[in-house]
Motif scaffolding. Structure first.
Motif, short mmCIF file in Angstrom:
data_model
loop_
_atom_site.label_atom_id
_atom_site.label_comp_id
_atom_site.label_asym_id
_atom_site.label_seq_id
_atom_site.Cartn_x
_atom_site.Cartn_y
_atom_site.Cartn_z
N UNK A 1 0.74 -1.13 0.05
CA UNK A 1 -0.08 -0.07 0.02
C UNK A 1 0.87 1.13 -0.14
N UNK A 2 0.76 2.07 -1.10
CA UNK A 2 1.43 3.32 -1.01
C UNK A 2 1.00 4.39 0.28
N UNK A 3 1.82 5.30 0.40
CA UNK A 3 1.64 6.21 1.29
C UNK A 3 1.52 5.97 2.71
N UNK A 4 2.42 5.01 3.11
CA UNK A 4 2.26 4.28 4.44
C UNK A 4 3.41 4.39 5.19
N UNK A 5 4.44 5.07 4.50
CA UNK A 5 5.84 5.31 5.09
C UNK A 5 6.25 6.84 5.52
N UNK A 6 6.91 6.88 6.59
CA UNK A 6 7.21 8.51 6.74
C UNK A 6 6.23 9.47 6.86
N UNK A 7 5.19 8.85 7.31
CA UNK A 7 4.10 10.10 7.51
C UNK A 7 3.70 10.77 6.14
N UNK A 8 3.84 9.86 4.96
CA UNK A 8 3.44 10.60 3.60
C UNK A 8 2.13 11.26 3.77
#
Length: 353
Positions: A223-230
């Motif tokens: 799932x995209x947008x799930x790292x480093x509080x993107x």
């Protein structure tokens, strides 16, 4: 009697047509289940052994961890739940406006990653109501965008063929499917490069994510947008991801719709052809009564003989013999029953007196 026979033949032809359609439907069901069985066998062969090895490896790690820190099963289970439940929150707040908009897009597009789900009663109730309205709306929107895209592509192809002086300048379904397939491939490959760059995935994993997303399978393993509080810190990346999902879904939906439409058109054409053939045969049977005689290829097919029925002469005004027919030319073919041939819509064969 002839009318009953004609109706029975027409009914038989219609029944045969319906049986062929039923056989086609049954064949599709059998092919689909056969395809499912083949898929199950292939996935079993590819994944089963790896699953067993991973289970064994994780079990050994778990046992070593519990033994090293002298933990009870209850303590380990509690820690496991905390880690699993905390996983979606590593990306930061999921229900602020940016995250909520991303979730709404996933619901409307029927992707359903499962990375973040409502936990309150109100949120679950609203999610169901929102999906009941949003999913049909999304389907209609994607279908409309796909139609406009196909129309634009048709114009481009027609002008290109005209410029190339082709004999056939109209855009065919094959042309549209090839163009949409090529555009879908470009979107997926480009998206895979972008997500590989921002998410740190391998290119193959990114390609897999794009394919699973745009076909609305949405396993949720990537799932995209799930790292480093993107969701909170990278608004440009969030916008790019949403545009990729919405535009990519429209293009892929247009390609899939063309394939399905082509199949349905072929199926409808086959059904219509069968119905027309049945109607033509029925009309041919009715044609036995056309003209001045009950014929097929100029010959009588059948004669009805009955020794116990009195021969009766019939005139062209459909009166039954007697003195009123004295001035009329009689029909003296003894093979016809008066009750069968008295009709204002049938012509009768005249015989010389």
């Amino acid at each position: 009697m002839h009318i009953d026979r004609r109706e029975s033949i027409c009914g038989l032809l219609v029944t045969c047509t319906m049986k062929r359609q039923n056989v086609r439907t049954l064949s599709l069901v059998v092919c689909t289940f056969t395809y499912l069985l083949i898929g199950a066998a292939v996935f079993d062969a590819l994944e089963s052994e790896t699953e067993s090895k991973r289970w064994e490896f994780l079990s050994n790690i778990r046992n070593n961890f519990v033994g090293k820190y002298n933990m009870t099963n209850q303590d380990y289970r509690m820690m496991e739940i905390v880690i699993i439940e905390n996983k979606p929150h590593k990306a930061g707040p999921q229900w602020k406006f940016a995250g909520a908009f991303y979730f709404s897009t996933v619901v409307l597009a029927m992707i359903g990653y499962g990375h973040s789900t409502p936990v309150t009663v109100g949120g679950k109730a609203f999610c169901m109501a929102y999906a009941m309205v949003g999913i049909p709306l999304g389907l209609v929107m994607f279908q409309s965008i796909g139609e406009r895209l196909n129309k634009f592509v048709s114009v481009v192809i027609r002008r290109a063929k005209t410029y190339a002086r082709c004999k056939q300048t109209e855009a065919t379904e094959t042309n549209l499917m090839l163009f949409n397939g090529m555009l879908s491939s470009i979107i997926i490959t480009t998206g895979a490069a972008v997500f590989s760059r921002y998410e740190g995935w391998s290119y193959f994993d990114s390609f897999y994510y794009c394919f699973v997303t745009l076909t609305t399978i949405g396993f949720g393993d990537y799932v995209a947008l799930q790292n480093d509080q993107a969701l909170m810190k990278k608004p440009g990346y969030v916008a790019l991801s949403l545009v990729f999902i919405l535009f990519g879904l429209a293009v892929v939906a247009a390609s899939i719709n063309l394939l399905v439409l082509r199949f349905m058109t072929m199926n409808a054409e086959d059904i219509r052809r069968e119905e027309i053939d049945a109607q033509n045969k029925c009309n041919a049977n009715q044609g036995l009564y056309d003209g001045d005689s009950y014929t097929q290829t100029g010959k009588l097919l059948e004669h009805h003989h009955s020794s116990d029925i009195e021969e009766t002469s019939v005139c062209s005004c459909t009166c039954l013999g007697g003195a009123s027919c004295a001035n009329h030319e009689l029909l003296l073919d003894p093979g016809y029953h008066p009750a069968d041939i008295i009709s204002s819509t049938m012509s009768l064969k005249r015989a010389s007196v």
